[in-house]
Write an enzyme that holds these catalytic residues in place. Structure first.
Site, mmCIF file in Angstrom:
data_model
loop_
_atom_site.group_PDB
_atom_site.id
_atom_site.type_symbol
_atom_site.label_atom_id
_atom_site.label_comp_id
_atom_site.label_asym_id
_atom_site.label_seq_id
_atom_site.Cartn_x
_atom_site.Cartn_y
_atom_site.Cartn_z
ATOM 1 N NE ARG A 257 36.452 -14.298 53.198
ATOM 2 C CZ ARG A 257 37.202 -15.384 53.108
ATOM 3 N NH1 ARG A 257 37.207 -16.094 51.991
ATOM 4 N NH2 ARG A 257 37.929 -15.789 54.128
ATOM 5 C CG HIS A 261 41.064 -12.749 53.656
ATOM 6 N ND1 HIS A 261 40.112 -12.101 54.424
ATOM 7 C CD2 HIS A 261 42.226 -12.065 53.859
ATOM 8 C CE1 HIS A 261 40.667 -11.079 55.050
ATOM 9 N NE2 HIS A 261 41.945 -11.026 54.723
ATOM 10 C CE1 TYR A 270 38.742 -20.122 53.595
ATOM 11 C CE2 TYR A 270 41.027 -19.994 52.828
ATOM 12 C CZ TYR A 270 39.768 -19.424 52.943
ATOM 13 O OH TYR A 270 39.533 -18.176 52.433
#
Length: 365
Positions: A257, A261, A270
Protein backbone atom coordinates in the site's frame (compact mmCIF):
# COMPACT_ATOMS: atom_id res chain seq x y z
CA UNK A 1 22.05 -28.12 23.23
CA UNK A 2 19.45 -26.37 21.21
CA UNK A 3 19.32 -26.87 17.49
CA UNK A 4 18.35 -24.41 14.83
CA UNK A 5 15.82 -26.10 12.63
CA UNK A 6 16.34 -25.74 8.92
CA UNK A 7 13.64 -23.56 7.40
CA UNK A 8 11.76 -24.65 4.34
CA UNK A 9 12.53 -22.21 1.52
CA UNK A 10 9.69 -19.88 0.65
CA UNK A 11 7.70 -21.11 -2.33
CA UNK A 12 7.78 -19.27 -5.65
CA UNK A 13 5.50 -16.30 -6.24
CA UNK A 14 3.04 -17.05 -9.05
CA UNK A 15 3.38 -14.45 -11.79
CA UNK A 16 2.05 -14.11 -15.34
CA UNK A 17 2.82 -10.52 -16.45
CA UNK A 18 6.21 -8.91 -15.87
CA UNK A 19 6.70 -5.28 -14.86
CA UNK A 20 7.32 -4.27 -18.48
CA UNK A 21 4.04 -5.85 -19.60
CA UNK A 22 5.49 -8.94 -21.24
CA UNK A 23 3.77 -12.30 -20.78
CA UNK A 24 3.84 -15.81 -22.18
CA UNK A 25 0.62 -16.08 -24.24
CA UNK A 26 0.49 -19.82 -23.59
CA UNK A 27 0.04 -19.21 -19.85
CA UNK A 28 -2.57 -16.45 -19.92
CA UNK A 29 -6.06 -17.13 -18.53
CA UNK A 30 -8.87 -17.60 -21.07
CA UNK A 31 -10.26 -14.07 -20.93
CA UNK A 32 -11.66 -12.04 -23.80
CA UNK A 33 -10.21 -8.71 -24.91
CA UNK A 34 -13.32 -7.05 -23.52
CA UNK A 35 -12.71 -8.66 -20.12
CA UNK A 36 -9.10 -7.45 -20.11
CA UNK A 37 -10.26 -3.89 -20.72
CA UNK A 38 -13.01 -4.19 -18.13
CA UNK A 39 -10.42 -5.26 -15.55
CA UNK A 40 -8.26 -2.27 -16.40
CA UNK A 41 -11.28 0.04 -16.20
CA UNK A 42 -12.10 -1.13 -12.67
CA UNK A 43 -8.49 -0.78 -11.57
CA UNK A 44 -8.53 2.83 -12.78
CA UNK A 45 -11.92 3.53 -11.15
CA UNK A 46 -10.64 2.10 -7.86
CA UNK A 47 -7.56 4.28 -7.85
CA UNK A 48 -9.38 7.48 -8.75
CA UNK A 49 -12.14 6.71 -6.25
CA UNK A 50 -9.47 6.19 -3.62
CA UNK A 51 -7.74 9.48 -4.34
CA UNK A 52 -11.04 11.38 -4.31
CA UNK A 53 -12.01 9.70 -1.03
CA UNK A 54 -8.75 10.75 0.64
CA UNK A 55 -9.31 14.36 -0.49
CA UNK A 56 -12.91 14.28 0.78
CA UNK A 57 -11.74 13.00 4.14
CA UNK A 58 -9.27 15.87 4.37
CA UNK A 59 -12.16 18.28 3.76
CA UNK A 60 -14.26 16.68 6.49
CA UNK A 61 -16.72 15.12 4.03
CA UNK A 62 -15.84 11.52 4.96
CA UNK A 63 -14.72 9.87 8.16
CA UNK A 64 -11.36 8.17 8.69
CA UNK A 65 -10.55 6.42 5.43
CA UNK A 66 -8.23 3.46 4.63
CA UNK A 67 -6.57 3.90 1.24
CA UNK A 68 -6.24 0.97 -1.17
CA UNK A 69 -3.86 2.63 -3.65
CA UNK A 70 -1.26 0.10 -4.79
CA UNK A 71 -3.51 -2.89 -4.14
CA UNK A 72 -5.79 -2.57 -7.18
CA UNK A 73 -4.56 -5.74 -8.90
CA UNK A 74 -5.10 -7.86 -5.79
CA UNK A 75 -8.64 -6.56 -5.37
CA UNK A 76 -9.86 -6.42 -8.96
CA UNK A 77 -8.23 -9.70 -10.04
CA UNK A 78 -9.69 -11.65 -7.13
CA UNK A 79 -13.18 -10.14 -7.36
CA UNK A 80 -13.24 -10.75 -11.10
CA UNK A 81 -12.82 -14.48 -10.45
CA UNK A 82 -16.14 -14.70 -8.57
CA UNK A 83 -19.55 -15.46 -9.98
CA UNK A 84 -22.37 -13.12 -8.97
CA UNK A 85 -23.82 -15.74 -6.60
CA UNK A 86 -20.53 -16.22 -4.72
CA UNK A 87 -20.23 -14.46 -1.36
CA UNK A 88 -17.63 -11.81 -0.52
CA UNK A 89 -16.52 -10.85 3.00
CA UNK A 90 -14.46 -7.61 2.84
CA UNK A 91 -12.42 -5.72 5.39
CA UNK A 92 -12.50 -1.91 5.47
CA UNK A 93 -10.07 -1.63 2.52
CA UNK A 94 -11.79 -3.65 -0.21
CA UNK A 95 -13.71 -0.85 -1.92
CA UNK A 96 -12.45 -1.88 -5.36
CA UNK A 97 -13.36 -5.54 -4.89
CA UNK A 98 -16.81 -4.63 -3.58
CA UNK A 99 -17.47 -2.41 -6.61
CA UNK A 100 -16.62 -5.23 -9.00
CA UNK A 101 -18.93 -7.57 -7.08
CA UNK A 102 -21.85 -5.19 -7.51
CA UNK A 103 -21.86 -2.79 -4.57
CA UNK A 104 -22.84 0.70 -5.85
CA UNK A 105 -20.13 3.35 -5.56
CA UNK A 106 -22.43 5.85 -3.82
CA UNK A 107 -23.25 3.25 -1.19
CA UNK A 108 -19.55 2.89 -0.40
CA UNK A 109 -19.35 6.67 -0.09
CA UNK A 110 -22.35 6.67 2.25
CA UNK A 111 -20.62 4.16 4.50
CA UNK A 112 -17.53 6.34 4.86
CA UNK A 113 -19.79 9.34 5.30
CA UNK A 114 -21.38 7.64 8.31
CA UNK A 115 -24.76 7.10 6.65
CA UNK A 116 -25.81 3.78 8.18
CA UNK A 117 -29.34 4.38 6.89
CA UNK A 118 -28.03 4.24 3.32
CA UNK A 119 -25.87 1.17 3.69
CA UNK A 120 -28.41 -1.60 3.19
CA UNK A 121 -26.99 -3.46 0.20
CA UNK A 122 -29.22 -3.97 -2.84
CA UNK A 123 -30.96 -7.32 -3.26
CA UNK A 124 -28.72 -9.84 -4.99
CA UNK A 125 -25.41 -8.13 -4.16
CA UNK A 126 -23.47 -10.75 -2.19
CA UNK A 127 -21.14 -8.49 -0.25
CA UNK A 128 -21.15 -8.87 3.53
CA UNK A 129 -20.99 -5.67 5.65
CA UNK A 130 -17.52 -4.19 6.15
CA UNK A 131 -15.50 -5.74 8.98
CA UNK A 132 -13.45 -3.19 10.93
CA UNK A 133 -12.22 -5.47 13.76
CA UNK A 134 -9.17 -7.42 12.62
CA UNK A 135 -9.81 -11.01 11.43
CA UNK A 136 -13.35 -11.39 12.79
CA UNK A 137 -14.67 -11.73 9.27
CA UNK A 138 -12.63 -14.92 8.78
CA UNK A 139 -14.89 -16.71 11.26
CA UNK A 140 -18.00 -15.20 9.70
CA UNK A 141 -16.94 -16.31 6.22
CA UNK A 142 -15.97 -19.84 7.23
CA UNK A 143 -19.27 -20.25 9.07
CA UNK A 144 -21.18 -18.88 6.08
CA UNK A 145 -19.40 -21.26 3.73
CA UNK A 146 -20.06 -24.17 6.08
CA UNK A 147 -23.76 -23.35 5.99
CA UNK A 148 -23.59 -23.39 2.19
CA UNK A 149 -22.01 -26.82 2.39
CA UNK A 150 -24.81 -28.09 4.64
CA UNK A 151 -27.38 -26.69 2.22
CA UNK A 152 -25.50 -28.12 -0.78
CA UNK A 153 -25.21 -24.66 -2.36
CA UNK A 154 -22.76 -24.84 -5.22
CA UNK A 155 -20.97 -21.59 -4.56
CA UNK A 156 -17.80 -20.25 -2.98
CA UNK A 157 -17.11 -17.70 -0.26
CA UNK A 158 -14.11 -15.38 -0.50
CA UNK A 159 -12.83 -13.56 2.57
CA UNK A 160 -10.24 -10.76 2.55
CA UNK A 161 -7.81 -9.89 5.32
CA UNK A 162 -4.35 -8.38 5.73
CA UNK A 163 -1.03 -9.83 6.86
CA UNK A 164 -1.57 -8.48 10.37
CA UNK A 165 -4.81 -10.47 10.68
CA UNK A 166 -2.85 -13.72 10.44
CA UNK A 167 -1.45 -12.99 13.91
CA UNK A 168 -4.94 -13.00 15.39
CA UNK A 169 -6.71 -15.96 16.96
CA UNK A 170 -9.77 -15.64 14.74
CA UNK A 171 -7.64 -16.34 11.66
CA UNK A 172 -6.23 -19.55 13.15
CA UNK A 173 -9.60 -20.77 14.41
CA UNK A 174 -11.14 -20.14 11.01
CA UNK A 175 -8.28 -21.89 9.21
CA UNK A 176 -8.48 -24.90 11.51
CA UNK A 177 -12.22 -25.27 11.08
CA UNK A 178 -12.01 -24.78 7.32
CA UNK A 179 -9.27 -27.40 7.05
CA UNK A 180 -11.00 -30.03 9.20
CA UNK A 181 -14.40 -29.70 7.53
CA UNK A 182 -13.17 -28.97 3.99
CA UNK A 183 -15.17 -25.77 3.85
CA UNK A 184 -15.67 -24.18 0.38
CA UNK A 185 -13.91 -20.94 1.28
CA UNK A 186 -11.08 -18.93 -0.28
CA UNK A 187 -8.99 -17.12 2.34
CA UNK A 188 -7.41 -14.17 0.54
CA UNK A 189 -4.59 -12.35 2.32
CA UNK A 190 -3.41 -9.03 0.90
CA UNK A 191 0.10 -8.97 2.30
CA UNK A 192 0.78 -5.25 1.92
CA UNK A 193 3.93 -5.47 4.10
CA UNK A 194 2.63 -3.51 7.10
CA UNK A 195 0.22 -4.35 9.92
CA UNK A 196 -0.73 -0.70 10.45
CA UNK A 197 2.78 0.59 11.31
CA UNK A 198 4.47 -2.73 12.07
CA UNK A 199 6.59 -4.14 9.21
CA UNK A 200 6.07 -7.74 8.17
CA UNK A 201 9.24 -9.08 9.78
CA UNK A 202 8.21 -7.65 13.17
CA UNK A 203 4.66 -8.97 13.30
CA UNK A 204 5.34 -12.60 12.33
CA UNK A 205 8.37 -14.91 12.30
CA UNK A 206 6.90 -16.88 9.39
CA UNK A 207 8.77 -16.33 6.17
CA UNK A 208 5.50 -16.31 4.26
CA UNK A 209 1.79 -16.10 5.05
CA UNK A 210 1.13 -19.04 2.74
CA UNK A 211 3.18 -21.42 4.87
CA UNK A 212 0.81 -20.87 7.79
CA UNK A 213 -1.74 -22.96 5.88
CA UNK A 214 0.45 -26.08 6.21
CA UNK A 215 -0.35 -26.39 9.91
CA UNK A 216 -4.05 -26.73 9.10
CA UNK A 217 -3.86 -29.04 6.11
CA UNK A 218 -5.00 -26.23 3.81
CA UNK A 219 -3.59 -25.79 0.31
CA UNK A 220 -1.97 -22.42 -0.31
CA UNK A 221 -0.33 -20.34 -3.02
CA UNK A 222 1.76 -17.15 -3.10
CA UNK A 223 0.87 -14.86 -5.94
CA UNK A 224 2.26 -11.56 -7.21
CA UNK A 225 -0.44 -9.26 -5.86
CA UNK A 226 0.48 -6.53 -8.37
CA UNK A 227 -0.15 -8.81 -11.34
CA UNK A 228 -3.91 -8.71 -11.94
CA UNK A 229 -3.93 -11.72 -14.27
CA UNK A 230 -1.95 -13.91 -11.88
CA UNK A 231 -4.30 -12.94 -9.04
CA UNK A 232 -7.31 -13.70 -11.24
CA UNK A 233 -5.98 -17.12 -12.25
CA UNK A 234 -4.99 -18.15 -8.71
CA UNK A 235 -8.39 -17.09 -7.34
CA UNK A 236 -10.29 -18.72 -10.20
CA UNK A 237 -8.55 -22.02 -9.46
CA UNK A 238 -9.36 -21.75 -5.74
CA UNK A 239 -12.99 -20.84 -6.39
CA UNK A 240 -13.41 -23.72 -8.84
CA UNK A 241 -11.93 -26.07 -6.26
CA UNK A 242 -14.53 -24.86 -3.77
CA UNK A 243 -17.32 -25.54 -6.28
CA UNK A 244 -16.07 -29.12 -6.59
CA UNK A 245 -16.22 -29.62 -2.83
CA UNK A 246 -12.45 -29.98 -2.52
CA UNK A 247 -12.05 -27.62 0.40
CA UNK A 248 -10.39 -24.32 1.28
CA UNK A 249 -7.41 -22.46 -0.21
CA UNK A 250 -5.24 -19.75 1.31
CA UNK A 251 -3.96 -17.18 -1.22
CA UNK A 252 -1.17 -14.81 -0.20
CA UNK A 253 -1.14 -11.85 -2.58
CA UNK A 254 2.20 -10.08 -2.14
CA UNK A 255 1.52 -6.39 -2.66
CA UNK A 256 2.10 -2.95 -1.13
CA UNK A 257 0.00 0.00 0.00
CA UNK A 258 1.38 3.37 -1.01
CA UNK A 259 -0.36 5.50 1.60
CA UNK A 260 -0.80 5.38 5.35
CA UNK A 261 -2.85 2.61 6.97
CA UNK A 262 -5.68 5.12 7.26
CA UNK A 263 -5.98 8.89 7.06
CA UNK A 264 -5.55 8.87 10.85
CA UNK A 265 -1.86 7.90 10.82
CA UNK A 266 1.36 9.05 9.16
CA UNK A 267 3.33 6.39 7.30
CA UNK A 268 6.41 8.59 7.00
CA UNK A 269 7.01 7.85 10.69
CA UNK A 270 7.70 4.17 10.07
CA UNK A 271 9.03 3.77 6.49
CA UNK A 272 11.17 5.66 4.04
CA UNK A 273 10.00 7.54 0.96
CA UNK A 274 12.64 5.58 -0.99
CA UNK A 275 10.90 2.33 -0.16
CA UNK A 276 7.48 3.64 -1.21
CA UNK A 277 8.86 5.11 -4.43
CA UNK A 278 10.54 1.82 -5.29
CA UNK A 279 7.15 0.09 -5.38
CA UNK A 280 5.39 3.01 -7.11
CA UNK A 281 7.82 3.23 -9.99
CA UNK A 282 8.96 -0.36 -10.27
CA UNK A 283 5.92 -2.51 -9.54
CA UNK A 284 2.81 -0.40 -9.95
CA UNK A 285 -0.09 -2.74 -10.82
CA UNK A 286 -1.97 -0.34 -13.09
CA UNK A 287 1.07 0.75 -15.07
CA UNK A 288 2.07 -2.89 -15.51
CA UNK A 289 -1.33 -3.91 -16.84
CA UNK A 290 -1.51 -0.91 -19.16
CA UNK A 291 1.85 -1.92 -20.66
CA UNK A 292 0.46 -5.43 -21.15
CA UNK A 293 -2.65 -4.10 -22.93
CA UNK A 294 -0.54 -1.86 -25.15
CA UNK A 295 1.68 -4.80 -26.09
CA UNK A 296 -1.47 -6.75 -27.03
CA UNK A 297 -2.63 -3.85 -29.22
CA UNK A 298 -5.69 -3.32 -27.04
CA UNK A 299 -4.95 0.13 -25.60
CA UNK A 300 -3.66 3.53 -26.64
CA UNK A 301 -3.40 7.11 -25.41
CA UNK A 302 -6.74 8.15 -26.90
CA UNK A 303 -8.55 5.34 -25.05
CA UNK A 304 -6.74 6.32 -21.86
CA UNK A 305 -7.98 9.91 -22.17
CA UNK A 306 -11.56 8.80 -22.87
CA UNK A 307 -11.49 6.50 -19.84
CA UNK A 308 -10.17 9.27 -17.60
CA UNK A 309 -13.06 11.50 -18.69
CA UNK A 310 -15.60 8.71 -18.13
CA UNK A 311 -14.28 8.06 -14.61
CA UNK A 312 -14.29 11.74 -13.70
CA UNK A 313 -17.90 12.08 -14.84
CA UNK A 314 -18.92 8.90 -13.02
CA UNK A 315 -17.35 9.89 -9.70
CA UNK A 316 -18.59 13.49 -9.93
CA UNK A 317 -22.15 12.19 -10.18
CA UNK A 318 -21.74 9.61 -7.36
CA UNK A 319 -20.28 12.22 -5.01
CA UNK A 320 -22.99 14.71 -5.94
CA UNK A 321 -25.67 12.12 -5.11
CA UNK A 322 -24.04 11.41 -1.76
CA UNK A 323 -23.87 15.08 -0.82
CA UNK A 324 -27.53 15.62 -1.69
CA UNK A 325 -28.48 13.24 1.15
CA UNK A 326 -27.37 15.88 3.66
CA UNK A 327 -25.42 15.29 6.86
CA UNK A 328 -25.51 11.97 8.64
CA UNK A 329 -27.47 11.44 11.84
CA UNK A 330 -25.00 10.64 14.65
CA UNK A 331 -27.75 8.96 16.67
CA UNK A 332 -27.65 6.13 14.15
CA UNK A 333 -24.54 4.83 15.88
CA UNK A 334 -26.82 3.62 18.64
CA UNK A 335 -29.27 1.94 16.30
CA UNK A 336 -29.27 -1.14 14.07
CA UNK A 337 -27.41 -3.38 16.55
CA UNK A 338 -30.02 -4.06 19.25
CA UNK A 339 -33.80 -4.41 19.25
CA UNK A 340 -33.78 -3.06 22.81
CA UNK A 341 -30.80 -1.01 23.90
CA UNK A 342 -28.80 -2.48 26.81
CA UNK A 343 -28.77 -0.18 29.86
CA UNK A 344 -25.14 0.90 29.36
CA UNK A 345 -25.66 1.76 25.72
CA UNK A 346 -28.86 3.63 26.53
CA UNK A 347 -26.96 5.68 29.12
CA UNK A 348 -24.30 6.50 26.53
CA UNK A 349 -26.99 7.52 24.06
CA UNK A 350 -28.67 9.82 26.58
CA UNK A 351 -25.34 11.35 27.57
CA UNK A 352 -24.50 11.94 23.91
CA UNK A 353 -27.82 13.72 23.33
CA UNK A 354 -27.36 15.86 26.43
CA UNK A 355 -23.87 16.96 25.36
CA UNK A 356 -25.12 17.84 21.90
CA UNK A 357 -27.90 19.98 23.32
CA UNK A 358 -25.35 21.68 25.51
CA UNK A 359 -23.74 23.42 22.58
CA UNK A 360 -22.92 20.79 19.98
CA UNK A 361 -24.50 20.09 16.63
CA UNK A 362 -28.19 19.38 16.81
CA UNK A 363 -29.10 15.80 16.02
CA UNK A 364 -31.34 15.38 13.00
CA UNK A 365 -34.32 13.07 13.32
Amino acid sequence: MSKVLARKPAGPVFNLVDADGTADPQLLPPLTERQYIEMYRWMKISREFDRRAVMMQRKGQLGTYPSLEGQEAAQIGSAFALRKEDMMFPTYRENGAAMVHGLPIRQILHYWNGRADHFVKPEGVNVFPVAVPIATQVLHAVGYAMADKFKRQNRATLVYFGDGATSKGDFHEGMNFAGVFRVPVVLFCQNNQYAISVPYHRQTASETIAEKADAYGVESIRVDGNDVLAVYQATKNAVYKAYLGEGPTLIEAVTYRYNSHTTADDHTRYRSSTEVEKWRTGRDPILRFRRFLERQGLWNENQENLLAHEIQTLLDEEIKQMKQCGPSNPLHMFEYSYQDLPLKVEEQRNEFIARRKGGGIECRK
